[in-house]
Scaffold this motif. Structure first.
Motif, PDB file in Angstrom:
ATOM      1  N   PHE A  49      -4.743   5.926  -6.130  1.00 33.35           N
ATOM      2  CA  PHE A  49      -5.808   6.885  -5.807  1.00 33.35           C
ATOM      3  C   PHE A  49      -6.176   7.622  -7.078  1.00 33.35           C
ATOM      4  CE2 PHE A  49      -3.412   6.776  -1.743  1.00 33.35           C
ATOM      5  CZ  PHE A  49      -4.423   6.311  -0.923  1.00 33.35           C
ATOM      6  N   GLU A  50      -7.470   7.764  -7.278  1.00 32.25           N
ATOM      7  CA  GLU A  50      -7.910   8.583  -8.397  1.00 32.25           C
ATOM      8  C   GLU A  50      -8.794   9.658  -7.795  1.00 32.25           C
ATOM      9  OE1 GLU A  50     -10.170   6.554 -11.275  1.00 32.25           O
ATOM     10  OE2 GLU A  50      -9.649   7.957 -12.848  1.00 32.25           O
ATOM     11  N   ARG A  51      -8.273  10.872  -7.717  1.00 33.36           N
ATOM     12  CA  ARG A  51      -8.912  11.927  -6.925  1.00 33.36           C
ATOM     13  C   ARG A  51      -9.168  11.394  -5.513  1.00 33.36           C
ATOM     14  NH1 ARG A  51     -13.770  14.363  -9.142  1.00 33.36           N
ATOM     15  NH2 ARG A  51     -14.241  12.452 -10.203  1.00 33.36           N
ATOM     16  N   GLU A  52     -10.428  11.377  -5.055  1.00 35.61           N
ATOM     17  CA  GLU A  52     -10.648  10.916  -3.687  1.00 35.61           C
ATOM     18  C   GLU A  52     -10.918   9.420  -3.628  1.00 35.61           C
ATOM     19  OE1 GLU A  52     -13.339  14.255  -1.868  1.00 35.61           O
ATOM     20  OE2 GLU A  52     -12.864  14.458  -3.985  1.00 35.61           O
ATOM     21  N   ARG A  53     -10.961   8.791  -4.780  1.00 28.50           N
ATOM     22  CA  ARG A  53     -11.316   7.369  -4.799  1.00 28.50           C
ATOM     23  C   ARG A  53     -10.096   6.477  -4.687  1.00 28.50           C
ATOM     24  NH1 ARG A  53     -14.504   9.151  -8.978  1.00 28.50           N
ATOM     25  NH2 ARG A  53     -13.046   8.396 -10.530  1.00 28.50           N
ATOM     26  N   ILE A  54     -10.277   5.336  -4.009  1.00 28.92           N
ATOM     27  CA  ILE A  54      -9.246   4.318  -4.035  1.00 28.92           C
ATOM     28  C   ILE A  54      -9.570   3.434  -5.222  1.00 28.92           C
ATOM     29  CG2 ILE A  54      -8.253   2.356  -2.819  1.00 28.92           C
ATOM     30  CD1 ILE A  54      -9.385   3.808  -0.220  1.00 28.92           C
ATOM     31  N   GLN A  55      -8.730   3.497  -6.241  1.00 34.90           N
ATOM     32  CA  GLN A  55      -9.070   2.756  -7.454  1.00 34.90           C
ATOM     33  C   GLN A  55      -8.694   1.290  -7.293  1.00 34.90           C
ATOM     34  OE1 GLN A  55      -7.004   2.972 -11.200  1.00 34.90           O
ATOM     35  NE2 GLN A  55      -8.763   4.047 -12.070  1.00 34.90           N
ATOM     36  N   SER A  56      -7.556   1.021  -6.687  1.00 34.11           N
ATOM     37  CA  SER A  56      -7.115  -0.360  -6.565  1.00 34.11           C
ATOM     38  C   SER A  56      -5.984  -0.457  -5.541  1.00 34.11           C
ATOM     39  CB  SER A  56      -6.623  -0.835  -7.935  1.00 34.11           C
ATOM     40  OG  SER A  56      -6.213  -2.176  -7.865  1.00 34.11           O
ATOM     41  N   THR A  57      -5.832  -1.627  -4.960  1.00 30.88           N
ATOM     42  CA  THR A  57      -4.669  -1.874  -4.094  1.00 30.88           C
ATOM     43  C   THR A  57      -4.093  -3.224  -4.473  1.00 30.88           C
ATOM     44  OG1 THR A  57      -5.959  -3.029  -2.415  1.00 30.88           O
ATOM     45  CG2 THR A  57      -5.694  -0.666  -2.122  1.00 30.88           C
ATOM     46  N   SER A  58      -2.831  -3.397  -4.120  1.00 30.66           N
ATOM     47  CA  SER A  58      -2.205  -4.687  -4.357  1.00 30.66           C
ATOM     48  C   SER A  58      -0.990  -4.811  -3.443  1.00 30.66           C
ATOM     49  CB  SER A  58      -1.793  -4.793  -5.823  1.00 30.66           C
ATOM     50  OG  SER A  58      -1.556  -6.144  -6.138  1.00 30.66           O
ATOM     51  N   CYS A  59      -0.563  -6.042  -3.224  1.00 32.37           N
ATOM     52  CA  CYS A  59       0.574  -6.235  -2.332  1.00 32.37           C
ATOM     53  C   CYS A  59       1.465  -7.341  -2.890  1.00 32.37           C
ATOM     54  CB  CYS A  59       0.057  -6.596  -0.942  1.00 32.37           C
ATOM     55  SG  CYS A  59       1.382  -6.824   0.233  1.00 32.37           S
ATOM     56  N   LEU A  60       2.759  -7.041  -2.910  1.00 35.29           N
ATOM     57  CA  LEU A  60       3.764  -7.970  -3.439  1.00 35.29           C
ATOM     58  C   LEU A  60       4.709  -8.355  -2.313  1.00 35.29           C
ATOM     59  CD1 LEU A  60       5.339  -6.613  -6.737  1.00 35.29           C
ATOM     60  CD2 LEU A  60       4.514  -8.924  -6.306  1.00 35.29           C
ATOM     61  N   ASN A  61       5.124  -9.614  -2.329  1.00 33.91           N
ATOM     62  CA  ASN A  61       6.042 -10.076  -1.277  1.00 33.91           C
ATOM     63  C   ASN A  61       7.486  -9.765  -1.660  1.00 33.91           C
ATOM     64  OD1 ASN A  61       6.095 -13.199   0.663  1.00 33.91           O
ATOM     65  ND2 ASN A  61       6.981 -11.199   1.057  1.00 33.91           N
ATOM     66  N   ILE A  62       7.801  -8.492  -1.836  1.00 28.00           N
ATOM     67  CA  ILE A  62       9.193  -8.099  -2.022  1.00 28.00           C
ATOM     68  C   ILE A  62       9.509  -7.007  -1.016  1.00 28.00           C
ATOM     69  CG2 ILE A  62       9.232  -8.690  -4.482  1.00 28.00           C
ATOM     70  CD1 ILE A  62       9.174  -5.606  -5.008  1.00 28.00           C
ATOM     71  N   GLY A  63      10.762  -6.942  -0.569  1.00 24.42           N
ATOM     72  CA  GLY A  63      11.118  -5.931   0.407  1.00 24.42           C
ATOM     73  C   GLY A  63      12.583  -6.021   0.750  1.00 24.42           C
ATOM     74  N   GLY A  64      13.010  -5.091   1.544  1.00 23.35           N
ATOM     75  CA  GLY A  64      14.438  -4.939   1.828  1.00 23.35           C
ATOM     76  C   GLY A  64      14.994  -5.980   2.793  1.00 23.35           C
ATOM     77  N   ARG A  65      14.130  -6.625   3.523  1.00 20.98           N
ATOM     78  CA  ARG A  65      14.650  -7.497   4.560  1.00 20.98           C
ATOM     79  C   ARG A  65      14.416  -8.980   4.275  1.00 20.98           C
ATOM     80  NH1 ARG A  65      17.292  -5.292   8.573  1.00 20.98           N
ATOM     81  NH2 ARG A  65      17.731  -6.657  10.351  1.00 20.98           N
ATOM     82  N   LEU A  66      14.165  -9.282   3.027  1.00 17.94           N
ATOM     83  CA  LEU A  66      13.941 -10.684   2.673  1.00 17.94           C
ATOM     84  C   LEU A  66      15.262 -11.447   2.707  1.00 17.94           C
ATOM     85  CD1 LEU A  66      11.280 -10.481  -0.179  1.00 17.94           C
ATOM     86  CD2 LEU A  66      10.954 -10.879   2.260  1.00 17.94           C
TER      87      LEU A  66
END
Lengths: 454, 469, 273
Positions: B165-182
């Protein structure tokens, strides 16, 4: 008491002291709108001539609104120091003028003199003074007050940082605060005119300003210029307040239009001393301005200068830390052009000082007056020469919330430089600590608001 | 002229890789404009009033989410909270992480959304999930108030969802396949119970022969979680991804244009990050170990860390409180047509010849019985005659589909003028909805609620549904 | 490879084009001051830029000595010039007829008097009263009035879109609409006297606001149910800040039409409404 005069072969007859006061006033569109101004330059001068010979005690006996009708008249009368008054009551207004301007009369004498004067006397002598008279006399006087810092001392020019914002956005407000501080502005007060006069809005702005000032350890005062009752609620709920603000009028009825009266002011003063966060003892902040009584139809047929003097008489009762006239805000129907605004600014400043107040001026204009930035730069320069305690400082002089223009951050810095004046001492030390000022001069870093973006 | 406020009951349901949660909140919508202005409605308060316990997401098998068990969870929790589905005004069901990849994911959340309340929306998609988690964690609010750049990393069982987030703007999103239950571990005998495909990829990258049934301890698994953190660092620091990194990245890489960003972690792993654990396998997964490895992340040396306001509940809170929007306050509509659900959005091009013919082509891509919403992109400061021409063209379009209601959404504040003009130019009965100050994009669906009582502002939910990858 | 002669000719042509453009200086008032950071090497440039977007105040302007830079000073003066021109300027004589308005004048005779005598701006001239009686619509449901007020530019900038949208809305609701009126040198309360002469059931006056430096084009709408001379200020409804950067004029017109409908339905305006 003689109310008639002959001038250039013509006789002018006046009926009351109030009429003489009104007609002796310099030309103001507001007095014309009220229908009380002199009809000609000659009549104006005849009135001045009559006024010059009126004794001070006749002015005390003839307030423009009778004591029995008006609590402001009663407050002013009761606050006159009798031992001083007794010595001067037989003086004419002419003699009062000459005493004030006399070379052996200095700040101490004038401070004592002021305590014995009623507001009508202050107004009367003002009407007999030229612009340079007003400046010279003002320059002699020094009225000190203390909240967190001391204001009013000679050699200093302080400033109110006015970070107004069209929606009261906290970050938007702080943007202007940061910019102002980087120019050395904000030693008199960091004072916000809020858009929304509600308790939650005032409380939010108060903590925004207070937290910032605490975090950066800035030796100054903060204030949110909401209605007095809103600030009283805020202070009772624990909001941090240094100064309590209110606009004043010179009559009881005028103050009713502002939603205030003596009882309320007394209560606020009491609350401020008990619950306010400033060291004190002076914790009130008042604004005034010629014409507000007429616009509220509460002028009782009196001229706007005399009514303005009465505002100062009322303000004195509460030993304020700051008082300023907002000289060109009300519009051309009260002060038409730069000539009238200049005159009113010099008059108000002198009258406030003679009443014993630490006096500043919001040198300003609206866009429907025949005034521009050059005119207010002129007036600010004259007032600096006259020893004015503080001016407003806003970004480039453009108030984006109240839609009027006044003195800028640059103007405050320029006037200090030109007249070799300093910010208030504690604040100057703070500026030096942040390397914004050295030996009273702005450094190369000054003007960079991002210095305060940490 | 009327200062007022409205309180809505909103539900959020998050079906994650490992856990499922439900939150019920009060949303306050208030007119924040001064008396002399046109009302301006904003959501001014979002107060959670009921938070369910954390359930393990029920599965029938590795490929299917257990629909009836989920319904039972919702029924039980509504009962405990003391609400009925018909009392719920708005909200969203979101299916996230590995669960969103299950074969019946789409069907499940639609049916569950219907079950949870008439106005509850189904949502999914890694980008949306990142944004919702970042709003629920408090990152968005912080970015707004500080005027700063704030990164939220929501690490759950199967995915790490990143939003900038940059102030009220969503600057970028991303998603990685890592997590606790893999990788799942039996809490009692500490033997590996399950290895997800993403974990298998990590193991093969490390040349680690770990397999189901192997006994493990902290030291045995630290290289695995360190490798996960390494990939996360690559993404967050906008470095070139190595081969494993590019395999685990489920979306476009993060676009970063950052100065002194703040970073926070939410999700289950975010919770462990802020606490200390000694029993590494108490939850039967990698969560606590991943959090431990995260403390050594390179990104923490470059960006300033701040604890999130909400960690475990970030996504569910975001789903329950951050999906609703309010339209502009001067609009034009027939209230009896509302509410409307699941309208596909058709963007209309303005600068083209015979535009209503083109518009009609777009319309024909949808079945005749499906209600659609037209979206007009920015037309800054149109004048009176332009709006009248537009109104007439829209009526020409409508003439080809006489059974359709006319639903028009605009970005600029012209909803009322356009609606008035449309009505002026026709004498036929017309079901008209003309709402403004809305931003949608091609492929979005929209739910439109009933208007606020006595007002022209209409609450609505813009949905982006993306399944699978 | 390109023919060098052609390249030279092309470059010459481009240069001439540039020179043509260079002869006209860029419009000072068009620069977005929130985008213009003039502080050289600030401590934190990007945060400074962010901060400038949080307020319309003129910050980030820098200085020469203690004075503003030339371009900042000129921009300020340009904005003030626009504001003053808007106050002192006149709505063109042909404006009223071009928009189908019946022109009348208050007792004010010139701009200076208008500024100093607000009382006269509330009273109609004898001629105006006659014009209204002869040419105005008596006892309509909605009377629309346009008045110059303190900004002539607000009229020119907003009325051409606002007025037709308002009339279209009123017509759509089926109201009997009076012939719209233009008042020269009008103050808000001139609506009271118009009300007493024509007896409309409701009246809306569209009047130029006092210009600020941010915009000189802002318009206000004051609405009243059965306006008359002893009515209180609090009995008027008001919508302000109508201009392209605030409430867009077109949308304002449609909105005002529905507000008039509400006023007629509740038979009251202002705080009673």
């Amino acid at each position: 008491m003689r109310l008639n005069a002959r001038l250039l072969g013509q006789t002018y007859a006046f009926h009351t002291v109030k009429e003489v006061l009104a007609k002796a006033n310099e030309e103001k569109s507001g007095d014309m709108l009220a229908g009380i101004a002199a009809a000609s330059a000659a009549e104006r001068l005849a009135a001045k001539q009559v006024l010059a010979e009126i004794a001070l005690e006749d002015l005390r006996k003839n307030p423009v609104v009778p004591l029995e009708d008006d609590e402001v008249s009663r407050i002013i009368d009761a606050d006159i120091r009798e031992e001083v008054y007794q010595k001067i009551k037989s003086w004419t207004v002419s003699e009062l003028r000459e005493y004030i301007l006399g070379s052996n009369v200095g700040p101490v004498e004038l401070r004592v003199l002021g305590t014995g004067l009623s507001s009508e006397m202050v107004a009367a002598v003002t009407k007999l003074m030229s612009n340079l008279d007003l400046m010279l006399a003002s320059n002699k006087m020094e009225n000190l007050a203390h909240a967190n810092v001391t204001i009013g001392q000679k050699g200093c020019l302080a400033s109110r940082l006015q970070p107004n914002h069209p929606t009261d956005s906290p970050e938007g407000i702080l943007a202007s605060v940061r910019e102002g501080l980087s120019y050395g502005v904000g030693d008199a007060v960091i004072g916000l005119n809020p858009v929304e006069d509600t308790l939650p809005a005032a409380a939010r702005s108060l903590s925004t300003l207070y937290d910032f000032v605490e975090r950066w350890e800035i030796p100054t005062q903060i204030c949110v210029l909401a209605h007095l009752t809103t600030q009283m609620k805020a202070i009772c709920e624990g909001s941090p307040i240094h100064l309590l603000f209110q606009s004043l009028a010179g009559t009881e009825k005028g103050n009713q239009a502002f939603g205030i009266h003596k009882g309320l002011l007394d209560e606020a003063f009491d609350l401020g001393r008990k619950l306010g966060r400033a060291k004190g003892p002076n914790i009130m902040y008042f604004e005034t301005g010629q014409g507000s009584e007429l616009s509220a139809e509460a002028h009782h047929g009196a001229d706007q200068l005399t009514l303005e003097a009465r505002c100062y008489g009322l303000a004195r009762h509460y030993q304020p830390f700051l008082v300023n006239t907002v000289v060109g805000f009300i519009g051309p129907e009260y002060l038409y052009d730069s000539r009238q605004v200049t005159r009113a600014g010099l008059e108000d400043h002198f009258m406030g000082k003679l009443t014993g107040l630490p006096m500043g001026v919001d040198v300003c204009y609206t866009n429907h007056m025949r005034v521009d930035q050059n005119d207010i730069e002129n007036l600010a320069t004259l007032l600096t020469a006259a020893g004015c305690a503080y001016f407003m400082g806003i970004p480039m002089g453009d108030d984006v919330m109240l839609n009027y223009q006044c003195t800028s951050f640059h103007d405050v810095a320029s006037l200090r430089e030109m007249f070799n004046l300093h910010p208030l001492p504690e604040f100057e030390a703070w500026l030096e600590k942040h390397e914004i000022m050295v030996n009273g001069k702005l450094t190369a870093r000054a003007g960079d608001a991002s210095l305060f973006l940490k | 002229m009327i200062h007022n406020s409205e309180r809505l009951l909103s539900v959020g349901i998050d079906i994650g890789t490992s856990t499922t949660q439900l939150v019920i909140s009060h949303l306050t919508i208030e007119n924040t404009a001064p008396l002399t202005a046109i009302p301006h409605f904003c959501i001014t308060a979002k107060i959670p009033i009921f938070i369910s316990p954390v359930y393990f997401t029920p599965f029938v098998d590795r490929l299917h989410v257990d629909a009836s068990a989920l319904r039972k969870i919702v029924a039980t929790e509504y009962d405990r909270a003391g609400f009925k589905p018909e009392e719920i005004d708005t909200g969203a069901v979101i299916i996230t992480g590995e669960s969103a990849k299950k074969e019946n994911a789409e069907e499940i959340i639609h049916s569950l959304a219907g079950y949870a309340g008439d106005f509850v929306t189904a949502t999914a998609g890694p980008d949306l999930e990142s944004v919702i988690a970042g709003k629920g964690s408090g990152a968005y609010q912080l970015a707004k108030t500080l005027g700063r750049c704030v990164i939220n990393v929501d690490i759950g069982g199967g995915t790490a969802n990143i939003v900038v987030f940059e102030r009220e703007r969503i600057q970028s999103t991303s998603c990685l396949n890592i997590g606790g239950r893999l990788i799942e571990i039996d809490p009692y005998n500490h033997k590996v119970r399950y290895i997800a495909p993403a974990a298998a990829a990590i193991l093969s990258d490390l040349g680690d022969p770990l397999k189901v049934g192997d006994p493990v301890d902290k030291e045995r698994l630290m290289p695995v979680v360190r490798r996960m953190v390494d990939i996360l660092d690559q993404v967050l620091l906008a470095e070139d991804l190595d081969y494993l990194g590019s395999r685990l990245l489920m979306t476009a890489p993060l676009r970063l244009d950052l100065r002194e960003p703040l970073i926070m972690f939410s999700g289950g792993v975010g919770t462990y990050f802020n606490t200390r654990s000694e029993d590494w396998f108490a939850h039967g997964d990698l969560g606590p170990l991943l959090a431990e490895a995260l403390k050594e992340a390179r990104v923490l040396k470059k960006y300033l860390f701040l604890p999130a306001a909400e960690t475990l509940h970030a996504t569910v809170l975001g789903a329950g409180t951050h999906t609703l929007e309010v339209s502009g306050s001067t609009t034009s509509f027939d209230n009896h047509c509302l509410p409307l659900r699941n309208l596909p959005v058709i963007p209309l091009e303005l600068d083209c010849r015979d535009r209503f013919d083109k518009w009609a082509e777009f319309r024909l891509r949808y079945p005749p019985n499906e209600t659609v919403a037209y979206w007009l992109p920015s037309l800054p400061q149109p004048n009176f005659s332009e709006v009248n021409v537009l109104a007439q063209d829209l009526l020409l379009l409508l003439a080809k589909f006489p059974q359709d209601p006319l639903i028009v959404l605009t970005k600029d504040d012209i909803g009322k003028a356009l609606g008035q003009s449309i009505r002026f130019h026709t004498h036929l009965p017309l079901h008209l909805i003309c709402l403004d100050q809305i931003t949608v994009q091609n492929g979005d669906y929209i739910d439109i609620n009933k208007a606020l009582p006595g007002q022209e502002a209409v609450p609505l939910i813009v949905k982006t549904l993306v399944f699978g990858q | 490879m390109q023919n060098p002669y052609e390249t030279v000719a092309l470059l010459k042509e481009r240069k001439e084009e540039r020179e043509k453009i260079d002869q006209v200086l860029p419009d000072l008032a068009k620069i977005n001051i929130q985008e213009q950071l003039l502080v050289p090497q600030p401590a934190d440039e990007s945060l400074y830029r962010e901060m400038m977007h949080l307020t319309p105040a003129r910050i980030g302007v820098w200085r020469t000595g203690t004075r503003p830079l030339t371009r900042t000073m000129l921009r300020f003066r340009a904005d003030h010039a626009l504001a003053q021109d808007s106050v002192l300027g006149m709505v063109p004589e042909e404006f009223a007829s071009a928009h189908g308005l019946l022109p009348i004048q208050t007792q004010v005779e010139n701009k200076e008097q208008y500024l100093t005598r607000p009382d006269l701006g509330r009273k109609l001239s004898l001629e105006a009263r006659e014009t209204l009686t002869k040419g105005g619509t008596a006892a309509c449901q909605v009377q629309v009035v346009v008045a110059d007020g303190l900004s002539s530019k607000a009229i020119g900038a907003n009325i051409p879109d606002l007025l037709p949208a308002l009339m279209q809305g009123l017509a759509h609701y089926g109201f009997i609409i009076g012939r719209p009126i233009f008042v020269k040198y009008g103050r808000v309360a001139c609506m009271d006297e118009i009300g007493e002469i024509l007896h409309p059931e409701s009246l809306v006056i569209l009047i130029g606001e006092r210009p600020g430096l941010g915009t000189a084009e802002s318009l206000s709408a004051y609405m009243a149910y059965k306006p008359h001379r002893s009515m209180l200020e609090s009995e008027r409804s008001v919508i302000s800040n109508i201009h392209r950067g605030g409430i867009p004029p077109l949308e304002a017109g449609a909105h005002l039409a529905s507000l008039m409908k509400q006023i007629l339905a509740s038979k009251a305006s202002g705080v009673r409404y």
